[in-house]
Design an enzyme around this catalytic site. Structure first.
Site, PDB file in Angstrom:
ATOM      1  N   SER A 100       0.838  -1.201   0.000  1.00 17.92           N
ATOM      2  CA  SER A 100       0.000   0.000   0.000  1.00 17.92           C
ATOM      3  C   SER A 100       0.874   1.252   0.000  1.00 17.92           C
ATOM      4  O   SER A 100       2.102   1.166   0.025  1.00 17.92           O
ATOM      5  CB  SER A 100      -0.924   0.005   1.230  1.00 17.92           C
ATOM      6  OG  SER A 100      -0.166   0.295   2.404  1.00 17.92           O
ATOM      7  N   SER A 102       0.819   3.603   2.444  1.00 16.21           N
ATOM      8  CA  SER A 102       0.797   4.230   3.772  1.00 16.21           C
ATOM      9  C   SER A 102       2.166   4.742   4.214  1.00 16.21           C
ATOM     10  O   SER A 102       2.255   5.529   5.144  1.00 16.21           O
ATOM     11  CB  SER A 102       0.261   3.246   4.812  1.00 16.21           C
ATOM     12  OG  SER A 102       1.176   2.192   5.032  1.00 16.21           O
ATOM     13  N   SER A 260      -2.836   6.619   6.479  1.00 15.75           N
ATOM     14  CA  SER A 260      -2.168   5.500   7.133  1.00 15.75           C
ATOM     15  C   SER A 260      -3.003   5.037   8.326  1.00 15.75           C
ATOM     16  O   SER A 260      -3.342   5.838   9.202  1.00 15.75           O
ATOM     17  CB  SER A 260      -0.771   5.911   7.607  1.00 15.75           C
ATOM     18  OG  SER A 260      -0.181   4.886   8.384  1.00 15.75           O
TER      19      SER A 260
END
Length: 295
Positions: A100, A102, A260
Site C-alpha cells: 500500500s 501508507s 495510514s
C-alpha cells in the site's frame, strides 16, 4: 485459511533433514552392501560372455543394487537448499512486499524490501521466542511487524514512540514528551493512491531525517477502530490523540500521515510482534531506480 510460510518451511526442513540423516547414516551403507553382494554373486556365476560384455553386465548389476530411490534423492538434494533458506530467512534477512501507500514517499506500493532479523535480538523460528537480546527499536526506525488486530497480516510503519514516551498528534503536528517535532516543507508530491498532490515535508525522529506526506488543511478523524490493549493510555479529541506508550510496546505511524492506518487508530505494537527493521529496497519491477537503502 492462513498459511504460515515459516511453519511450512520448518516442516519441509524437518522432513528432508530426517531423510538426509537416515540416508547418510544408514541407507547409504545398506545400498553399498547390497551392491557389493550383487557383484559377488555375479562373480561367482560367470555368464560365459566376453570380457567387455561381462564388465558391462557386472556394472549394471552394481548400479541396480546401488540405485537411490527417487524420494530419497529429492530429499537429499533439497535439504541443503531448504536449510540455507530457513537459516537466512529466520536469523538474517527476510523479504517483504509493500502492499500500500501508507509509507509514501519512503516506501511505495510494489517495493520489495529486506528486513534485518537480528538487529533487535535472535528469536527461535516458528515459536518466535527471543533467546538473545541485542538491541531495541529507536525512534525513526522503519519496522515490519505483525498487525496487532490481525496477527496473520504484516504491517510496515515507522517508530514514533518508544516505551515511556508521551506521544501527541494534534492539528497535524507531532509532539513527543511535550516537544514538537519540526516539519519542514520540501515541496509537493503526487500521491497515486488518491490521485492528488499533497505537501512533502522532512522530519527528524531520533537521529533519522525522513520525508513524510501531509495535507495540513484537510480534516482528519481520530477514532479507534478496536478496543485495543492499554486503551486507557490514550485520549482522543476532535483534532488529535494523546497516548502514553506502555512498557514493551511501541507507537507506530506511517509516513503518509493522512492515509495510514496506524497506532493512532489501533493502539500499540507489542515487542513480540516485531519482525525486524526494514533497511533496503532490493527491487521494484515498475521502477528499478528505487533500489537502494532508505531512512
Amino acid at each position: 485459511m492462513s498459511w504460515d510460510f515459516a511453519l511450512i518451511l520448518f516442516v519441509l526442513l524437518v522432513v528432508t533433514g530426517a531423510v538426509w540423516a537416515l540416508d547418510f547414516f544408514y541407507l547409504r551403507s545398506r545400498r553399498l552392501q547390497r551392491a557389493q553382494a550383487q557383484m559377488a554373486v555375479f562373480d561367482a556365476n560367470p555368464t560365459g560372455v566376453g570380457t567387455v560384455e561381462a564388465a558391462r553386465l557386472r556394472q549394471e548389476a552394481y548400479d541396480d543394487a546401488h540405485r537411490v530411490p527417487w524420494w530419497i534423492e529429492y530429499c537429499v538434494s533439497f535439504f541443503p537448499v531448504i536449510l540455507f533458506v530457513f537459516v537466512l530467512r529466520s536469523f538474517v534477512v527476510e523479504p517483504f512486499r509493500i502492499p500500500s501507500g501508507s509509507m509514501l514517499p519512503t516506501l511505495q506500493n510494489g517495493d520489495l524490501i529486506l528486513v534485518n532479523k537480528f538487529q533487535y535480538g535472535i528469536r527461535l523460528p516458528v515459536i518466535d521466542k527471543k533467546i538473545i537480546d541485542i538491541g531495541e527499536p529507536k525512534r525513526g526506525d522503519v519496522l515490519v511487524f505483525r498487525y496487532p488486530v490481525e496477527p496473520d497480516i504484516d504491517y510496515v510503519k515507522r517508530v514514533v514512540g518508544v516505551p515511556g514516551d508521551e506521544v501527541v498528534y494534534q492539528d497535524k503536528m507531532l509532539f513527543i514528551n511535550g516537544q514538537p517535532v519540526t516539519q519542514t516543507r520540501s515541496g509537493d508530491y503526487f500521491e497515486p493512491d488518491r490521485s492528488v498532490y499533497v505537501g512533502r515535508y522532512t522530519e527528524m525522529l531520533g537521529d533519522k531525517q525522513h520525508s513524510l506526506l501531509l495535507n495540513k488543511h484537510a480534516p482528519q478523524d481520530y477514532m479507534p477502530i478496536a478496543d485495543y490493549p492499554y486503551r486507557s493510555n490514550c485520549e482522543y479529541f476532535h483534532n488529535g490523540v494523546r497516548c502514553k506508550v506502555p512498557e514493551g510496546h511501541y507507537f507506530m505511524m506511517g509516513d503518509n500521515r493522512d492515509n495510514s492506518l496506524d497506532s493512532r487508530y489501533w493502539g500499540f505494537v507489542p515487542e513480540q510482534n516485531i519482525v525486524g527493521r526494514a533497511f533496503l529496497i532490493w527491487m521494484n519491477f515498475s521502477e528499478p531506480s528505487r533500489i537502494g537503502g532508505f531512512q
